[in-house]
Design an enzyme around this catalytic site. Sequence first.
Site, PDB file in Angstrom:
ATOM      1  N   CYS A   1       5.443   9.183   0.318  1.00  0.00           N
ATOM      2  CA  CYS A   1       5.897   9.704  -0.978  1.00  0.00           C
ATOM      3  C   CYS A   1       7.396   9.469  -1.173  1.00  0.00           C
ATOM      4  O   CYS A   1       7.811   8.867  -2.178  1.00  0.00           O
ATOM      5  CB  CYS A   1       5.539  11.178  -1.096  1.00  0.00           C
ATOM      6  SG  CYS A   1       5.958  12.164   0.362  1.00  0.00           S
TER       7      CYS A   1
HETATM    8  N1  LIG Z   1       0.890  15.804   0.071  1.00  0.00           N
HETATM    9  C1  LIG Z   1       1.569  14.737  -0.291  1.00  0.00           C
HETATM   10  O1  LIG Z   1       2.343  14.777  -1.260  1.00  0.00           O
HETATM   11  C2  LIG Z   1       1.433  13.430   0.450  1.00  0.00           C
HETATM   12  C3  LIG Z   1       0.692  13.320   1.607  1.00  0.00           C
HETATM   13  N2  LIG Z   1       0.631  12.102   2.263  1.00  0.00           N
HETATM   14  C4  LIG Z   1      -0.107  11.975   3.509  1.00  0.00           C
HETATM   15  O2  LIG Z   1      -1.478  12.122   3.246  1.00  0.00           O
HETATM   16  C5  LIG Z   1      -2.127  12.721   4.349  1.00  0.00           C
HETATM   17  C6  LIG Z   1      -2.818  13.991   3.868  1.00  0.00           C
HETATM   18  O3  LIG Z   1      -1.818  14.872   3.374  1.00  0.00           O
HETATM   19  P1  LIG Z   1      -2.172  16.208   2.610  1.00  0.00           P
HETATM   20  O4  LIG Z   1      -3.381  16.003   1.797  1.00  0.00           O
HETATM   21  O5  LIG Z   1      -0.932  16.655   1.983  1.00  0.00           O
HETATM   22  O6  LIG Z   1      -2.507  17.146   3.854  1.00  0.00           O
HETATM   23  P2  LIG Z   1      -3.455  18.409   3.897  1.00  0.00           P
HETATM   24  O7  LIG Z   1      -3.035  19.155   5.110  1.00  0.00           O
HETATM   25  O8  LIG Z   1      -3.458  19.104   2.591  1.00  0.00           O
HETATM   26  O9  LIG Z   1      -4.892  17.779   4.132  1.00  0.00           O
HETATM   27  C7  LIG Z   1      -5.245  17.032   5.264  1.00  0.00           C
HETATM   28  C8  LIG Z   1      -6.753  17.130   5.443  1.00  0.00           C
HETATM   29  O10 LIG Z   1      -7.122  16.342   6.569  1.00  0.00           O
HETATM   30  C9  LIG Z   1      -8.303  16.904   7.151  1.00  0.00           C
HETATM   31  N3  LIG Z   1      -8.305  16.690   8.588  1.00  0.00           N
HETATM   32  C10 LIG Z   1      -7.594  17.357   9.534  1.00  0.00           C
HETATM   33  N4  LIG Z   1      -7.867  16.887  10.762  1.00  0.00           N
HETATM   34  C11 LIG Z   1      -8.786  15.901  10.602  1.00  0.00           C
HETATM   35  C12 LIG Z   1      -9.462  15.037  11.493  1.00  0.00           C
HETATM   36  N5  LIG Z   1      -9.249  15.085  12.810  1.00  0.00           N
HETATM   37  N6  LIG Z   1     -10.355  14.148  10.985  1.00  0.00           N
HETATM   38  C13 LIG Z   1     -10.571  14.084   9.648  1.00  0.00           C
HETATM   39  N7  LIG Z   1      -9.949  14.874   8.757  1.00  0.00           N
HETATM   40  C14 LIG Z   1      -9.063  15.766   9.217  1.00  0.00           C
HETATM   41  C15 LIG Z   1      -8.263  18.401   6.822  1.00  0.00           C
HETATM   42  O11 LIG Z   1      -9.504  18.756   6.254  1.00  0.00           O
HETATM   43  P3  LIG Z   1     -10.789  19.183   7.106  1.00  0.00           P
HETATM   44  O12 LIG Z   1     -10.373  20.234   8.086  1.00  0.00           O
HETATM   45  O13 LIG Z   1     -11.690  19.690   6.032  1.00  0.00           O
HETATM   46  O14 LIG Z   1     -11.265  17.924   7.751  1.00  0.00           O
HETATM   47  C16 LIG Z   1      -7.217  18.548   5.728  1.00  0.00           C
HETATM   48  O15 LIG Z   1      -7.706  19.140   4.554  1.00  0.00           O
HETATM   49  C17 LIG Z   1      -1.047  13.004   5.397  1.00  0.00           C
HETATM   50  O16 LIG Z   1      -0.996  11.945   6.315  1.00  0.00           O
HETATM   51  C18 LIG Z   1       0.206  13.046   4.554  1.00  0.00           C
HETATM   52  O17 LIG Z   1       1.323  12.763   5.303  1.00  0.00           O
HETATM   53  C19 LIG Z   1       1.217  10.998   1.773  1.00  0.00           C
HETATM   54  C20 LIG Z   1       1.949  11.058   0.626  1.00  0.00           C
HETATM   55  C21 LIG Z   1       2.146  12.278  -0.104  1.00  0.00           C
HETATM   56  C1  LIG Z   2       7.656  18.524   1.665  1.00  0.00           C
HETATM   57  C2  LIG Z   2       7.173  17.877   2.922  1.00  0.00           C
HETATM   58  O1  LIG Z   2       7.041  18.498   3.960  1.00  0.00           O
HETATM   59  N1  LIG Z   2       6.922  16.604   2.849  1.00  0.00           N
HETATM   60  C3  LIG Z   2       6.422  15.861   3.970  1.00  0.00           C
HETATM   61  C4  LIG Z   2       5.999  14.551   3.450  1.00  0.00           C
HETATM   62  C5  LIG Z   2       4.905  14.141   4.327  1.00  0.00           C
HETATM   63  C6  LIG Z   2       4.119  13.087   3.791  1.00  0.00           C
HETATM   64  O2  LIG Z   2       3.732  13.044   2.683  1.00  0.00           O
HETATM   65  O3  LIG Z   2       3.894  12.247   4.736  1.00  0.00           O
HETATM   66  P1  LIG Z   2       3.630  10.774   4.667  1.00  0.00           P
HETATM   67  O4  LIG Z   2       4.089  10.307   3.346  1.00  0.00           O
HETATM   68  O5  LIG Z   2       4.441  10.292   5.806  1.00  0.00           O
HETATM   69  O6  LIG Z   2       2.226  10.543   4.862  1.00  0.00           O
HETATM   70  C7  LIG Z   2       7.476  15.632   5.064  1.00  0.00           C
HETATM   71  O7  LIG Z   2       8.643  15.694   4.767  1.00  0.00           O
HETATM   72  O8  LIG Z   2       7.077  15.295   6.186  1.00  0.00           O
END
Ligand SMILES: NC(=O)C1=CN([C@@H]2O[C@H](COP(=O)(O)OP(=O)(O)OC[C@H]3O[C@@H](n4cnc5c(N)ncnc54)[C@H](OP(=O)(O)O)[C@@H]3O)[C@@H](O)[C@H]2O)C=CC1
Ligand SMILES: CC(=O)N[C@@H](CCC(=O)OP(=O)(O)O)C(=O)O
Length: 349
Positions: A153
């Site tokens: 992000c």
């Molecule tokens: N939030 C954001 O703005 C952004 C996030 N990302 C990246 O996207 C990814 C997801 O982030 P986000 O949605 O915020 O995180 P969340 O913590 O909201 O969701 C992650 C999900 O992954 C699932 N999970 C956990 N462990 C496992 C596993 N071993 N196998 C399969 N599924 C699993 C969990 O669901 P369950 O327990 O139901 O399996 C959980 O709901 C991360 O890598 C994050 O860094 C990237 C850009 C922006």
């Molecule tokens: C606010 C906040 O905690 N942000 C996360 C962004 C994580 C994320 O989105 O991770 P990837 O884009 O690397 O998948 C952080 O700073 O680590």
Amino acid sequence: MTTKLRAAIVGSTGYGGVELIRLLLAHPNVEITSVISSSSAGAPIADGYPHLNQILTDRLDAVDVELIRGKADVVFLATPHGVSTELSPKLLDAGLKVIDISGDFRLQSGDVYETWYKHKPADPEYLKRAVYGLCEVFGEEVRGKDFISNPGCYPTATLLGLAPLAASGWIDPKSIIADAKSGVSGAGRGLSLLVHYSEINENFLAYKVNKHQHTPEIEQALSRLAGEEVVMTFTTHLVPMTRGILSTIYVNLKSPRSEDDIRELYRQYYEGRKFVRLREKGKYPATKEVWGSNYCDIGLSLDSRTGRLTIVSVIDNVVKGAAGQAVQNLNLMMGWDEATGLAFTPVYP
Ligand SMILES: NC(=O)C1=CN([C@@H]2O[C@H](COP(=O)(O)OP(=O)(O)OC[C@H]3O[C@@H](n4cnc5c(N)ncnc54)[C@H](OP(=O)(O)O)[C@@H]3O)[C@@H](O)[C@H]2O)C=CC1
Ligand SMILES: CC(=O)N[C@@H](CCC(=O)OP(=O)(O)O)C(=O)O
């Protein structure tokens, strides 16, 4: 009638996953055929997300490659770092297309990944196969590929703010400072002290100073664009708002340029790209102006006193910074118009 592409989402119970659900439900060429959870298989997805009631009635599937192979053509991984490292190769070997929104395949060097993420790196063969899907910059490489690593992000906002300058060679590669701020949804749905209401409400703080895992990702892409090594100072901050990233970037140029020249460079670089909007002179974007949308809005100003350029770049972290760009990558991968299913207006106010 053409058959729709069948999509599965691993990590569908997280913020990135549930945003993918929202976007894919509105995509004309895609059908969601499996929402997957590692901890709640069998439960209706709407149990954890009541806003999906009567919209998506599916129950959660377990993480099972054979099951996914039978139900889907493309798999989105919205999982914590370290999960895709093991899972993506198995999905690819099963003949599936994979779009990974975690950080596991963004860095070309396994050693650099291990240093910054503190996880075991992926198999080098699959690291090499992953295409870094920063759509407006490297989108041509995504076409026809089967494995996309979706950018982070903060890197999306920061790199889109810098790409035209880096690619032109105008930038002093040792001068870049990016000061980025994120809403708390960037930390995911899991609870932690950092995002606890009474800790972050009416608060504003810097975190992971000089240690943020997105630093090498931004440097890797800038070095590639500039054709020389770029190192930068990158500081992240948490803001008490739900969505949004604003990256304020400061750079020196190698030789003097006018602001009009720089604006023309940006205009040409992003010509025809729907999701990057350059603000007119003297205007700077706010996160609310891209809320819920796939836009990245950019404003810039050249300070004639210091010769330094300030760039302000904003995105919605869960759309352009995650699920929206993942759908844009799917569109590019499939040879569809990049805006298919994404051409909606930001939510305002
Ligand atoms: N939030 C954001 O703005 C952004 C996030 N990302 C990246 O996207 C990814 C997801 O982030 P986000 O949605 O915020 O995180 P969340 O913590 O909201 O969701 C992650 C999900 O992954 C699932 N999970 C956990 N462990 C496992 C596993 N071993 N196998 C399969 N599924 C699993 C969990 O669901 P369950 O327990 O139901 O399996 C959980 O709901 C991360 O890598 C994050 O860094 C990237 C850009 C922006
Ligand atoms: C606010 C906040 O905690 N942000 C996360 C962004 C994580 C994320 O989105 O991770 P990837 O884009 O690397 O998948 C952080 O700073 O680590």
